[in-house]
Design an enzyme around this catalytic site. Sequence first.
Site, PDB file in Angstrom:
ATOM      1  N   LYS A   1      -1.416 -49.465 -22.777  1.00 51.20           N
ATOM      2  CA  LYS A   1      -0.599 -48.763 -23.789  1.00 51.20           C
ATOM      3  C   LYS A   1       0.364 -47.806 -23.100  1.00 51.20           C
ATOM      4  CE  LYS A   1      -2.477 -45.041 -25.892  1.00 51.20           C
ATOM      5  NZ  LYS A   1      -1.727 -43.783 -25.815  1.00 51.20           N
TER       6      LYS A   1
ATOM      7  N   ARG B   1       3.106 -38.587 -29.904  1.00 55.14           N
ATOM      8  CA  ARG B   1       3.835 -37.690 -29.017  1.00 55.14           C
ATOM      9  C   ARG B   1       4.706 -38.455 -28.029  1.00 55.14           C
ATOM     10  NH1 ARG B   1       3.440 -35.738 -24.294  1.00 55.14           N
ATOM     11  NH2 ARG B   1       3.995 -33.571 -23.837  1.00 55.14           N
TER      12      ARG B   1
ATOM     13  N   ARG C   1       0.307 -29.362 -25.680  1.00 52.61           N
ATOM     14  CA  ARG C   1       1.145 -30.450 -25.138  1.00 52.61           C
ATOM     15  C   ARG C   1       2.639 -30.205 -25.398  1.00 52.61           C
ATOM     16  NH1 ARG C   1      -1.278 -36.240 -26.083  1.00 52.61           N
ATOM     17  NH2 ARG C   1      -0.095 -36.598 -24.174  1.00 52.61           N
ATOM     18  N   PRO C   2       3.156 -29.107 -24.853  1.00 56.09           N
ATOM     19  CA  PRO C   2       4.593 -28.819 -25.023  1.00 56.09           C
ATOM     20  C   PRO C   2       5.447 -29.828 -24.259  1.00 56.09           C
ATOM     21  CG  PRO C   2       3.623 -27.375 -23.398  1.00 56.09           C
ATOM     22  CD  PRO C   2       2.483 -28.157 -23.976  1.00 56.09           C
ATOM     23  N   ILE C   3       6.760 -29.743 -24.468  1.00 55.43           N
ATOM     24  CA  ILE C   3       7.656 -30.580 -23.654  1.00 55.43           C
ATOM     25  C   ILE C   3       8.682 -29.701 -22.948  1.00 55.43           C
ATOM     26  CG2 ILE C   3       7.361 -32.678 -25.044  1.00 55.43           C
ATOM     27  CD1 ILE C   3      10.135 -32.082 -26.289  1.00 55.43           C
ATOM     28  N   ASP C   4       8.281 -28.472 -22.652  1.00 55.45           N
ATOM     29  CA  ASP C   4       9.215 -27.538 -21.997  1.00 55.45           C
ATOM     30  C   ASP C   4       9.688 -28.055 -20.644  1.00 55.45           C
ATOM     31  OD1 ASP C   4       6.363 -27.040 -21.481  1.00 55.45           O
ATOM     32  OD2 ASP C   4       7.092 -25.554 -20.061  1.00 55.45           O
TER      33      ASP C   4
ATOM     34  N   ASP D   1      -8.651 -39.099 -19.641  1.00 56.80           N
ATOM     35  CA  ASP D   1      -8.809 -40.089 -20.718  1.00 56.80           C
ATOM     36  C   ASP D   1     -10.152 -40.808 -20.647  1.00 56.80           C
ATOM     37  OD1 ASP D   1      -5.329 -41.180 -20.767  1.00 56.80           O
ATOM     38  OD2 ASP D   1      -6.339 -39.365 -21.460  1.00 56.80           O
TER      39      ASP D   1
ATOM     40  N   ARG E   1      -5.201 -46.822 -32.128  1.00 57.47           N
ATOM     41  CA  ARG E   1      -3.978 -46.427 -31.406  1.00 57.47           C
ATOM     42  C   ARG E   1      -3.994 -46.986 -29.982  1.00 57.47           C
ATOM     43  NH1 ARG E   1      -2.280 -40.280 -31.759  1.00 57.47           N
ATOM     44  NH2 ARG E   1      -0.705 -41.250 -30.457  1.00 57.47           N
TER      45      ARG E   1
HETATM   46  C1  EPZ Z   1      -0.134 -38.897 -20.533  1.00 53.48           C
HETATM   47  O1  EPZ Z   1       0.217 -37.857 -21.386  1.00 53.48           O
HETATM   48  C2  EPZ Z   1      -0.891 -39.904 -21.378  1.00 53.48           C
HETATM   49  N1  EPZ Z   1      -0.028 -40.376 -22.449  1.00 53.48           N
HETATM   50  C3  EPZ Z   1      -2.148 -39.266 -21.938  1.00 53.48           C
HETATM   51  O2  EPZ Z   1      -2.873 -40.298 -22.594  1.00 53.48           O
HETATM   52  C4  EPZ Z   1      -2.999 -38.731 -20.794  1.00 53.48           C
HETATM   53  O3  EPZ Z   1      -4.136 -38.089 -21.329  1.00 53.48           O
HETATM   54  C5  EPZ Z   1      -2.161 -37.733 -19.966  1.00 53.48           C
HETATM   55  O4  EPZ Z   1      -0.981 -38.397 -19.489  1.00 53.48           O
HETATM   56  C6  EPZ Z   1      -2.936 -37.203 -18.780  1.00 53.48           C
HETATM   57  O5  EPZ Z   1      -3.316 -38.265 -17.963  1.00 53.48           O
HETATM   58  C7  EPZ Z   1       0.952 -41.266 -22.183  1.00 53.48           C
HETATM   59  O6  EPZ Z   1       1.171 -41.657 -21.048  1.00 53.48           O
HETATM   60  C8  EPZ Z   1       1.739 -41.771 -23.353  1.00 53.48           C
HETATM   61  P1  EPZ Z   1       1.113 -34.091 -21.191  1.00 53.48           P
HETATM   62  P2  EPZ Z   1       1.297 -36.769 -20.916  1.00 53.48           P
HETATM   63  O7  EPZ Z   1       1.200 -33.866 -22.648  1.00 53.48           O
HETATM   64  O8  EPZ Z   1       1.708 -36.940 -19.536  1.00 53.48           O
HETATM   65  C9  EPZ Z   1       1.230 -29.861 -19.719  1.00 53.48           C
HETATM   66  C10 EPZ Z   1      -4.113 -41.297 -24.247  1.00 53.48           C
HETATM   67  O9  EPZ Z   1      -5.272 -41.072 -24.525  1.00 53.48           O
HETATM   68  N2  EPZ Z   1       2.672 -29.960 -20.025  1.00 53.48           N
HETATM   69  O10 EPZ Z   1       2.354 -34.053 -20.412  1.00 53.48           O
HETATM   70  O11 EPZ Z   1       2.356 -36.743 -21.912  1.00 53.48           O
HETATM   71  C11 EPZ Z   1       0.347 -30.113 -20.921  1.00 53.48           C
HETATM   72  O12 EPZ Z   1       0.133 -28.910 -21.627  1.00 53.48           O
HETATM   73  C12 EPZ Z   1      -3.144 -40.170 -23.982  1.00 53.48           C
HETATM   74  O13 EPZ Z   1      -3.637 -42.447 -24.090  1.00 53.48           O
HETATM   75  C13 EPZ Z   1       3.435 -28.802 -20.047  1.00 53.48           C
HETATM   76  O14 EPZ Z   1       2.915 -27.703 -19.854  1.00 53.48           O
HETATM   77  O15 EPZ Z   1       0.433 -35.488 -20.961  1.00 53.48           O
HETATM   78  C14 EPZ Z   1      -0.923 -30.645 -20.275  1.00 53.48           C
HETATM   79  O16 EPZ Z   1      -1.700 -29.572 -19.802  1.00 53.48           O
HETATM   80  C15 EPZ Z   1      -3.748 -38.867 -24.416  1.00 53.48           C
HETATM   81  N3  EPZ Z   1       4.764 -28.902 -20.291  1.00 53.48           N
HETATM   82  C16 EPZ Z   1      -0.414 -31.445 -19.081  1.00 53.48           C
HETATM   83  O17 EPZ Z   1       0.908 -30.940 -18.827  1.00 53.48           O
HETATM   84  C17 EPZ Z   1       5.386 -30.104 -20.492  1.00 53.48           C
HETATM   85  O18 EPZ Z   1       6.612 -30.146 -20.674  1.00 53.48           O
HETATM   86  C18 EPZ Z   1      -0.304 -32.953 -19.336  1.00 53.48           C
HETATM   87  O19 EPZ Z   1       0.032 -33.082 -20.680  1.00 53.48           O
HETATM   88  C19 EPZ Z   1       4.589 -31.270 -20.460  1.00 53.48           C
HETATM   89  C20 EPZ Z   1       3.238 -31.176 -20.218  1.00 53.48           C
END
Ligand code: EPZ
Length: 419
Positions: free
Chosen positions: A22, A94, A123-126, A306, A398
Amino acid sequence: MDKIVIQGGNRLVGEVTVSGAKNAVLPLMAASLLVDGWNTITNVPKLRDIETFKILLNHLGSEIASDSPEGTLKIRTKDVASPEAPYELVKTMRAAVLVLGPLVSRFKRARVSLPGGCAIGARPIDLHIKGLRQMGADIAIESGYVEVKANKLKGAKIYMDTITVTGTENLMLAAVHADGMTTLENAALEPEVVCLADALNQMGAHISGAGTDTIRIEGVKELRPVNVRVIPDRIEAGTFMVASAMTRGNVLIKDCPYNYLDSLNQKLKETGAEVNQEENGVRVIGDWPIRSIDVKTIPYPGFPTDMQAQIMSMMTIASGLSVITETVFENRFMHVSELKRMGADITVDGRCAVVRGVKRLSGAPLMATDLRASASLILAGLVAEGKTEVSRIYHLDRGYENIEKKLKALGAKIERTKE
Ligand code: EPZ
């Protein structure tokens, strides 16, 4: 709504084939926005998130053909009417934020809803936004949307404060047409990032270093459509490996990405399970009693967050005390209260869960809260005494393709029924 009903106690024996990943398909679908020809993706699993992403791409103006053979997805985006990812879609998935990079890169603007919170964390996107700003984009955040405009992005040296998979992918997708070189430092190393980089290079991009913590993207003028096969899903594979290990099973997991699962392989062996690479897959043979182990989730190649809920299920019936530490997300223990309803002995203190093994779990009515938590409840039901019913399994759909059918074929007493 559907629910899954399990009569626990059966060992899992036989063979199961892992579906496409996925978390590799979603960025590849986003990458299709970069070209106006037909992009073909194969080995695509039937999952709810992929259907949601199709709706989003249709909304943007893409044409989508789900051709035969099974699992083939063709996407063409000649133009976008309005480069907007609406809140209704982003709030349910997301990963929709992944359209930000390609839309700005090709169409010079994008309006994407901020994802808002997610069950497992803020899970921000900052960092996605900070990187685009460093590439020269004009960014405004208003009424819950991020509006990005850029006539031409320019290469930049970007340090990612936190390792983020989709953050790395989004900025890679933005940088492929930028003027000059973009360097992503402290980039995510996940195999799904490498799969995306390989596909982009097949499309004519110039990306090096994927799979390391420093990725370089040299902007190019044109990209061409690609036909790419998705890598197998390492988390689905890991889920079946744990299922075999905790049911004293003997299961061959075919198309299993063994090399992507080093940390899990090691940990399962520490529990006493056998994990053997064979010609066409990985065989996992469960041992009894299960030895308790400590686990700490960290970014790839560490133990995957995960897989945290799934290994916790296994530790609830292990022969000692296990400490499980979740370092990636701040709220990824929602499966604990449900497991405790089955008789598990778990104490949570912040990012740590202490699991004391019990002789057996008892079946109970349970409620899924997020994708991987729902998988852990299914696993617990497989070993529990009596009947377990898991509701709200839309979370499960999902990320797992026909999981009840695959488990039933391995000998589990499991059915999907209507609530
Ligand atoms: C990917 O999410 C996966 N999703 C997640 O899988 C997986 O759990 C995660 O990587 C960790 O391995 C996809 O690939 C679609 P994040 P990702 O939200 O990278 C911080 C599943 O079960 N962060 O970036 O999007 C955030 O708070 C899903 O399939 C910031 O601070 O994960 C967290 O602590 C769940 N600022 C960490 O980074 C940002 O701008 C990772 O979170 C972005 C992230």
